[in-house]
Design an enzyme around this catalytic site. Structure first.
Site, mmCIF file in Angstrom:
data_model
loop_
_atom_site.group_PDB
_atom_site.id
_atom_site.type_symbol
_atom_site.label_atom_id
_atom_site.label_comp_id
_atom_site.label_asym_id
_atom_site.label_seq_id
_atom_site.Cartn_x
_atom_site.Cartn_y
_atom_site.Cartn_z
ATOM 1 N N THR A 98 0.860 -1.197 0.000
ATOM 2 C CA THR A 98 0.000 0.000 0.000
ATOM 3 C C THR A 98 0.891 1.240 0.000
ATOM 4 O OG1 THR A 98 -0.259 -0.255 2.406
ATOM 5 C CG2 THR A 98 -2.034 -1.091 1.007
ATOM 6 N N LYS A 137 3.943 -6.894 3.883
ATOM 7 C CA LYS A 137 3.681 -5.486 3.604
ATOM 8 C C LYS A 137 3.386 -4.807 4.934
ATOM 9 C CE LYS A 137 0.233 -3.440 3.418
ATOM 10 N NZ LYS A 137 -0.600 -2.589 4.389
ATOM 11 N N THR A 194 -0.885 -2.863 10.717
ATOM 12 C CA THR A 194 -1.528 -2.947 9.408
ATOM 13 C C THR A 194 -0.552 -3.625 8.463
ATOM 14 O OG1 THR A 194 -2.612 -1.800 7.597
ATOM 15 C CG2 THR A 194 -0.874 -0.596 8.726
ATOM 16 N N GLU A 219 6.151 4.746 7.378
ATOM 17 C CA GLU A 219 5.744 5.874 6.533
ATOM 18 C C GLU A 219 6.593 7.116 6.821
ATOM 19 O OE1 GLU A 219 1.107 4.699 5.652
ATOM 20 O OE2 GLU A 219 1.552 6.024 7.332
ATOM 21 N N ASN A 275 -0.270 10.693 5.819
ATOM 22 C CA ASN A 275 -1.503 10.315 6.493
ATOM 23 C C ASN A 275 -2.542 11.410 6.521
ATOM 24 O OD1 ASN A 275 -1.308 7.466 7.743
ATOM 25 N ND2 ASN A 275 0.720 8.347 8.057
#
Length: 400
Positions: A150, A176, A187, A273, A395
């Protein structure tokens, strides 16, 4: 190629008897977003799953079938859409995916696991899913490792070879995960495949034990998602005698699985991220394993610590205050702290150190923080990343 005592890290490829394929079916704008993994024979399966109370339909169904039979022969997976918080329609869509995959592969639906990751609250576009399943083939392609990504910036893959009972065996894992990382679990999706034959109770017990010291010891942002899952499939096509905890080569298999899980966990933490640095925290000489793991994870999870590391600021006060906020038991007067092997705290008091030199060391890609409690015999380890401006940017616009 990396050599260890019992196994060799190799280029990524599937173990004997595993096949896959991946496609772009329009869930994302351009990139691969859909695919499957298949074993020539039903594989012994073990799994661990999200602890979020809003468990997504694909995760719940896969957990149900693995818990019942500990067998899987195929996994169908998509990115971009989580099929989470989608009610009865989401559950119906999972059953449809199972049925269509089973019909195409001529296997039972209960041998088909389903995995989804992406935006919560959106149903799958089933016309695209049905067309996607119809277009999949059994190949040696490893593109599935890309199709599950993602916000990840890179693949998380690893393959190793090792010997069981004198037979050369293989284990390959891919994962992932980039944001909403704070197991139990994150996640994240992770799939480990091996051609070793192993007893189902043994495999499940090992996965539970090793997940606790690998995937459950990473954190990026303190958030836990609804679709998280780690599945291990062992199809036995190496033709070894089925492993149990009493087998002579049990320890070799355990070390191999531990190595694969830890490497994947580190790759997820490093690709947090917006991250620019992988952070490893080692806690030594705690009173219990639980205390050691809790303190190490608290350190890599502290936003103040993460921000300081992004700015290359050797502010050890943020580390020691994070330790003090944990419920762990320890002597607060005997703590040593090292930042990248530079001693900055001795017996819970500051020591003189070259701040410029330590700051320069914090500009590297991997940072190691070591805390010695001098209060027991247990060690713990955790992994995380720095907190950057880019994390907020990613985000702030995720669903748009």
């Amino acid at each position: 190629m990396t050599n260890t005592n019992n196994f060799i890290e190799t280029d990524f490829a599937w173990p004997k008897g595993f096949y896959s394929d991946a496609k772009h079916i329009g869930l994302k704008h351009e990139k691969l977003d859909f695919g499957w993994l298949y074993s020539k024979t039903p594989a012994t399966a073990a799994g661990v799953y999200t602890t979020n109370k809003f468990c997504a339909a694909p995760t719940a169904k896969t957990k149900e079938i693995v818990s019942q039979s500990h067998k899987l022969q195929a996994i169908i997976a998509n990115s971009a859409i989580a099929n989470s918080c989608t009610g009865l329609q989401g559950e119906k869509d999972v059953l449809t995916e199972q049925r269509l995959v089973a019909e195409k592969l001529n296997i039972e639906p209960q041998l088909v696991g389903v995995a989804s990751t992406g935006l919560i609250g959106t149903c799958l576009p089933m016309k695209k899913i049905k067309k996607g399943i119809a277009g999949l083939s059994l190949t040696s392609s490893t593109d599935l490792t890309k199709a599950i990504l993602t916000t990840d910036t890179k693949q998380k893959i690893i393959s190793i070879s090792f010997k069981i009972q004198g037979i050369t065996c293989k284990m390959s894992g891919f994962a992932k995960g980039s944001g909403m990382i704070h197991p139990k679990m994150a996640t994240m999706l992770a799939f480990i495949t091996t051609d070793v034959a192993v007893n189902d109770d043994t495999l499940q017990s090992l996965l539970n034990e090793l997940t606790d010291v690998t995937f459950n010891q990473i954190t990026v942002d303190g958030d836990t998602s609804t679709n998280d899952m780690v599945l291990t499939l062992a199809n036995g096509m190496a033709d070894n005698e089925t492993l149990t905890k009493e087998s002579p080569d049990y320890q070799t298999f355990k070390e191999a699985l531990h190595f694969v899980l830890q490497k994947l966990a580190q790759k997820i933490a490093a690709d947090g991220e917006g991250a620019t640095k992988l952070v490893e925290a080692n806690v030594l000489e705690a009173q219990s394993k639980m205390d050691a793991q809790a303190i190490s994870k608290a350190i890599v999870g502290s936003n103040l610590v993460k921000a300081a590391l992004f700015g290359a600021d050797p502010n050890w006060g943020r580390i020691i205050s994070t330790i003090g906020a944990t419920p762990a038991t320890y002597n607060p007067e005997t703590i040593d702290i090292k930042i990248n092997d530079f001693l900055v705290v001795k017996q819970s008091l500051a020591v003189d150190f070259n701040k410029e030199e330590v700051s320069d060391s914090l500009k590297q890609d991997v940072i190691t923080l070591t805390v010695d409690l001098h209060d027991g015999q247990y060690d713990g380890q955790a992994w995380g990343c720095d907190l950057t401006y880019e994390y907020v940017k990613i985000n702030a616009t995720y669903s748009s």
